[in-house]
Design an enzyme around this catalytic site. Structure first.
Site, PDB file in Angstrom:
ATOM      1  N   ASP A 219       0.856  -1.181   0.000  1.00 50.50           N
ATOM      2  CA  ASP A 219       0.000   0.000   0.000  1.00 50.50           C
ATOM      3  C   ASP A 219       0.897   1.238   0.000  1.00 50.50           C
ATOM      4  OD1 ASP A 219      -3.042   0.909   0.795  1.00 50.50           O
ATOM      5  OD2 ASP A 219      -1.540   2.259   1.650  1.00 50.50           O
ATOM      6  N   ILE A 220       0.595   2.190  -0.888  1.00 48.63           N
ATOM      7  CA  ILE A 220       1.376   3.429  -0.926  1.00 48.63           C
ATOM      8  C   ILE A 220       0.982   4.294   0.274  1.00 48.63           C
ATOM      9  CG2 ILE A 220       1.919   5.521  -2.238  1.00 48.63           C
ATOM     10  CD1 ILE A 220       1.276   3.983  -4.789  1.00 48.63           C
ATOM     11  N   GLU A 262      -4.656   2.285  -4.296  1.00 47.58           N
ATOM     12  CA  GLU A 262      -3.191   2.325  -4.226  1.00 47.58           C
ATOM     13  C   GLU A 262      -2.602   1.046  -3.653  1.00 47.58           C
ATOM     14  OE1 GLU A 262      -4.675   4.376  -0.422  1.00 47.58           O
ATOM     15  OE2 GLU A 262      -5.326   4.103  -2.500  1.00 47.58           O
TER      16      GLU A 262
END
Length: 360
Positions: A219-220, A262
């Site tokens: 996950d960003i 994301e």
């Protein structure tokens, strides 16, 4: 036709039907191509084989890539043949297995044929779907079973390999359509539904072979802030850039997908949790050290990750969705601990996991 010949043709027909079932149920294009290559080698008794396939619809060319087994490949060469090449036209006109000599008679001067010739094929087999070439199968050196053995291809040999090529052309077309429809155009990674299909197959194969595989969730970090600060176009650029880093960091037999928003998922075949954590950490460090430039602005980002291992001994009762959920829980442990880190889903850690999860 004598009894032996009739019996052989019936046996070959049964084998062809089994092959057709096998090819048409394989949705992974690389796996399908490998199956065609090895089947061709066994069927035609050759030491190697290779296949040129269409790279992308935009590329306008056929590429050998990694689709070669035991051929003398010069890795400094690209082995690319344009779709508009006279070689492709000639193969389409022949629409049957041909030799280099036969092609030389039709196109005596052709650099693309020189590319084919450098691989020293004993037979060239076009894969034709709806009157168009969608692949070029090359057969390597034939196996000599002893003095006096016949190394030339008989009419029956050519008929057999032509049948395989016809089945292969249909299967390659279908797999290519799946490849296109299951790929996110922004990141060039697979969609979630495709990821689950492949994960299900790999988990079953892992159980049957007593093997192991691992899933990584990424996950960003603070991605919403990127969109809010720089705009959604910049966010798209970041997503595509991170996806590119991920794709370059894994092997051809592994699979990366855009899970949603994301988030990204990776499937590492044959790798235990420890090795998967090394891969995840290498990707994390690459993203962290990278400087993303967008319209004159410099952006630094980080990612968090969670890793889950699957094996008969550890968690053979899990479904694909449950396995991904384990990796997702490990991901949120990383986010709870400050982000920009990788967490392995140890069973004791999962049991003790606090239910509270951070939000971006």
């Amino acid at each position: 036709m004598n009894g032996d010949s009739q019996e052989k043709e019936i046996f070959d027909l049964e084998q062809t039907l089994n092959l057709f079932k096998s090819l048409c149920t394989t949705i992974e294009l690389p796996k399908l191509i490998q199956s065609i290559l090895y089947t061709s080698m066994a069927l035609m008794r050759v030491t190697g084989a290779g296949m040129f396939t269409i790279g992308t619809l935009e590329s306008g060319s056929f590429r050998l890539g990694s689709n070669a087994v035991n051929l003398e490949v010069d890795h400094s060469e690209k082995y690319i043949i344009p779709m508009k090449s006279p070689l492709i036209t000639s193969l389409s006109n022949f629409a049957s297995p041909v030799t280099l000599e036969q092609l030389r008679e039709k196109i005596p001067v052709c650099k693309d044929l020189d590319t084919i010739a450098s691989l020293k094929p004993t037979l060239i087999v076009p894969l034709i779907f709806r009157r168009r070439v969608n692949g070029i199968l090359l057969l390597g050196e034939r196996i000599d079973f002893g003095a006096g053995s016949e190394l030339a291809y008989s009419d029956y040999d050519k008929k057999q390999i032509a049948t395989l090529a016809s089945l292969g052309a249909v299967a390659v077309n279908n797999a290519s359509l799946v490849e296109i429809s299951s790929t996110d155009m922004m990141t060039h990674l697979k969609y979630k539904y495709y990821f689950y299909n492949i994960l299900s197959d790999r988990m079953e194969a892992s159980l049957n072979s007593n093997g192991v595989l691992s899933v990584i969730m990424f996950d960003i970090d603070f991605f919403k802030k990127v969109n809010d600060s720089y705009g959604h176009n910049c966010g798209d650029y970041i997503l595509a850039s991170v996806a590119s880093i991920i794709k370059k960091s894994i092997r051809g037999k592994d699979l990366a997908a855009r899970y949603g928003g994301e988030e990204f998922t990776l499937l590492l075949s044959g790798e235990n949790g420890r090795n998967a954590c090394r891969v995840a950490e290498r990707i994390r460090r690459t993203v962290e050290s990278n400087t993303f430039e967008y319209q004159g602005q410099t952006i630094k980002i980080t990612i968090s990750g969670g890793v889950a291992e699957f094996s008969r001994e550890m968690n053979s009762n899990l479904s694909p969705e449950e396995l991904v959920d384990v990796a997702d829980k490990a991901l949120y442990v990383s986010k709870n601990k400050g982000r920009n880190r990788i967490t392995f889903a140890y069973p004791v850690l999962m049991t003790a996991l606090d239910s509270e999860q951070p939000q971006d």
